[in-house]
Design an enzyme around this catalytic site. Sequence first.
Site, short mmCIF file in Angstrom:
data_model
loop_
_atom_site.label_atom_id
_atom_site.label_comp_id
_atom_site.label_asym_id
_atom_site.label_seq_id
_atom_site.Cartn_x
_atom_site.Cartn_y
_atom_site.Cartn_z
N GLU A 162 -0.38 3.77 8.41
CA GLU A 162 0.66 2.73 8.55
C GLU A 162 2.05 3.35 8.51
O GLU A 162 2.96 2.93 9.22
CB GLU A 162 0.48 1.67 7.45
CG GLU A 162 -0.74 0.80 7.73
CD GLU A 162 -1.43 0.26 6.48
OE1 GLU A 162 -0.85 0.32 5.38
OE2 GLU A 162 -2.58 -0.23 6.62
N LYS A 168 -0.53 -1.34 -1.29
CA LYS A 168 0.37 -1.59 -0.14
C LYS A 168 1.48 -2.57 -0.56
O LYS A 168 1.85 -2.58 -1.73
CB LYS A 168 -0.44 -2.09 1.07
CG LYS A 168 -1.60 -1.15 1.42
CD LYS A 168 -2.24 -1.43 2.75
CE LYS A 168 -3.40 -0.47 2.98
NZ LYS A 168 -4.12 -0.69 4.21
N SER A 225 -11.90 -0.77 5.11
CA SER A 225 -12.83 -1.89 4.85
C SER A 225 -13.96 -1.50 3.90
O SER A 225 -15.11 -1.91 4.09
CB SER A 225 -13.39 -2.42 6.17
OG SER A 225 -12.33 -2.92 6.97
N GLY A 282 -8.45 -2.58 7.24
CA GLY A 282 -8.13 -4.00 7.17
C GLY A 282 -8.75 -4.82 8.29
O GLY A 282 -8.37 -5.97 8.50
N GLU A 336 -9.37 7.99 6.84
CA GLU A 336 -9.30 6.55 7.09
C GLU A 336 -9.23 6.30 8.60
O GLU A 336 -8.16 6.44 9.20
CB GLU A 336 -8.04 5.97 6.43
CG GLU A 336 -8.03 6.13 4.93
CD GLU A 336 -7.05 5.17 4.26
OE1 GLU A 336 -7.44 4.59 3.25
OE2 GLU A 336 -5.93 4.98 4.77
N GLY A 363 -7.96 -0.48 0.16
CA GLY A 363 -6.80 -1.34 0.39
C GLY A 363 -7.06 -2.73 -0.14
O GLY A 363 -6.96 -2.99 -1.35
N GLY A 364 -7.47 -3.62 0.76
CA GLY A 364 -7.66 -5.03 0.42
C GLY A 364 -8.48 -5.25 -0.85
O GLY A 364 -8.11 -6.06 -1.71
N HIS A 413 -0.33 8.13 5.29
CA HIS A 413 -1.10 6.92 5.64
C HIS A 413 -0.78 6.52 7.08
O HIS A 413 0.36 6.62 7.52
CB HIS A 413 -0.78 5.78 4.67
CG HIS A 413 -1.80 4.69 4.75
ND1 HIS A 413 -1.83 3.78 5.77
CD2 HIS A 413 -2.85 4.39 3.94
CE1 HIS A 413 -2.86 2.95 5.59
NE2 HIS A 413 -3.50 3.30 4.48
N ASN A 473 -5.02 1.32 -3.06
CA ASN A 473 -3.72 1.37 -2.38
C ASN A 473 -3.27 -0.08 -2.22
O ASN A 473 -3.76 -0.80 -1.36
CB ASN A 473 -3.89 2.07 -1.02
CG ASN A 473 -2.60 2.05 -0.20
OD1 ASN A 473 -1.54 1.67 -0.71
ND2 ASN A 473 -2.70 2.47 1.05
P1 13P Z 1 -8.67 -1.61 3.69
O1 13P Z 1 -9.57 -1.20 2.56
O2 13P Z 1 -7.95 -2.89 3.47
O3 13P Z 1 -9.34 -1.53 4.99
O4 13P Z 1 -7.49 -0.51 3.74
C1 13P Z 1 -7.79 0.80 3.68
C2 13P Z 1 -6.55 1.57 3.46
O5 13P Z 1 -5.69 1.60 4.31
C3 13P Z 1 -6.39 2.28 2.21
O6 13P Z 1 -5.33 3.15 2.27
#
Ligand code: 13P
Length: 688
Positions: A533, A446, A649, A609, A603, A670-671, A531, A444
């Site tokens: 967010e 983002k 993470s 993150g 998640e 994510g990251g 998600h 993802n």
């Molecule tokens: P991180 O892997 O950066 O923690 O993010 C997870 C995420 O939100 C994937 O959708």
Amino acid sequence: MATRWRNSVTWRWVVNICRFILGATFVFSGFVKAVDPLGTSYKIQDYLTAFGLSELVPDMVPIALSVALAVLEFGVGVHLMLGIKRRATTRLALLIMIVMTPLTLYLALTNPISDCGCFGDALVLTNWQTFGKNVVLLICAIVVFITPWNMVRFLTKKMEWTLSNYSVVFAFALAVYCLATLPIIDFRPYRIGNNIREGMVIPEGAKPTVFDTRFVMEKDGVKQTFTIDNYPDSTWTFISAETVVVEKGYEPPIHDFVMEEMETGDDITDDVLDDPGYTFLLVMHRTEEANEGNIDLINELYEYSKEHEYKFYALSSSSAEAIELWRDRTGAEYPFCIMDDITLKTIVRSNPGLVLIREGMILNKWCDSQIPDEFKLTAPLEELTLGQTKEVNDLKTLGWVCVWFLVPLALIVLIDRIFNKKNNNKNNNKLIKRSMRKKIVAGNWKMNMNLQEGVALAKELNEALAADKPNCDVVICTPFIHLATVAQFLNQDVIGLGAENCADKVKGAYTGEVSAEMVKSTGAQYVILGHSERREYYKETPEILKEKVLLALANGLKVIFCIGESLAEREANQQNEVVKAELEGSVFNLSAAEFANIIIAYEPIWAIGTGKTATAEQAEEIHAYIRGCVAEKYGAEVADNTSILYGGSCKASNAPELFAKPDIDGGLIGGASLKCTDFKGIIDAWKK
Ligand code: 13P
């Protein structure tokens, strides 16, 4: 406001105190019933008689009900104490209390039976006391029902099932054992070591109960009741007699031990209780129902008694005809005395049962299957240990019960642990089952890269995976602007493409929005929805997400649907409720066929993150729970086929441990999806 109150520390304390009060009461009540199932069945019989139902109910019903009740109460109690299956358990506890409380109110008002029998003979309560107790328990049951998740759990999810089944099996085994032998703890006044004579003593100054005998007589077809004062002449025929309480006074623990010789009608109670020698009492409350399996042993015992000049009486409440029949059937030569039926049932919980007394002191008791035989009766009783008062120590017995409960349990836990370790091995059954569903690693991106950066990353990944094929599905979910370009060169046989969002409207004047149809038209196959967010920053509600999911599916997109709890919710131990509500709010409206296109991504918001990953055990626990929710809704097969990804993470370093868990089918990254090597490292976790 209500949520804050329900999450407060004070409320959590209240819930946990209530669960222990309720749990301990249920355990105690189930235990004392399991210890004396026959006693409870007599009580049930009394109820059936009081409600005029005894004729309609087969003989086996009271005893079966008694065992079932013991198992139910003990099981629910253990579940409450340990926090097993909290939602289901609290519902069941509340249901029991909702049924029992009005019922005991009715009993208190009508008083068909003087003591309810809810704690057997261990603790005798009046009907009003029982009602009061039930009101308290009902309040406790309501409290725990409101927020079951506030009950602290003492076991892992896996162990819950083991203990749940074990507590039921244990209570059942205990009840059956006590039924086949004698109650392992005797709460009645006729327990070993007690003196019958002493149990009959009324303390000086205590008011005695006044009884009166009523005689039912018949003359010319007319029945009439008389007392001793107006007993009629011999033109009346005696039908029956009953003793009624005229005025209740102090009642000693033993108040109804009266032995009347069958043939003569003489009261020989005092002779027997004062006799300095041994007396065997063969207790058969009803000879018609007595077990004849051990009559030879009984007859031999009678011979032994005669030989050593010990007294031997059979005690029964049966009619003279029934006793004659018994004599004919069994060759019994021993004398019979008549005694009250309830007294006989109270003396020993076996029919027949044997009691050895001397000067009124109860030295020993046996159920019919344990009546001493010639190998035990090798000498006069004076020289044998079974002629001495048997040592009874309830605390020791209770200790043994705990050992019997805990040792097999510890073994089960050990086996479960070993088995679970094996489960983590990739060749185990669960993983074979898991191979039915897809293993997925999805990125993802983002809002991190411009078009050029994104395209470069997609190309790099495309090449890396062409060179080293993944053994899981790989998906990249990009901002809208990348989709069409990336779709041009991405080998979608190896890497799937998805969007990070889509609109909740089909089409029209929605400036800035991108519809599911538009996403699909770029060549993308997936879309991330729900998600945290988007839920948090763009206020996407369950209703909006429901619309988005429907539109995405209608346009042939697969949905990666995100769920997860906040830190506050995790700290309040509400994660299960939260994820379930998210599923119910937006995807559980789908048909099973539609649901097949849903990939769930768990998640935990607190791990996104932040560098804080849920431990593999934490993640597995909730993944298993989520799969359970899907199974509950759509059945085991759909649940087995649903991929549940972990996100938060997730890195190359922790992915292998997470992915080794049976219910974790990959990750939503994510990251670590923004760098080819990092992302590839996670994809390769499936190769370890
Ligand atoms: P991180 O892997 O950066 O923690 O993010 C997870 C995420 O939100 C994937 O959708």
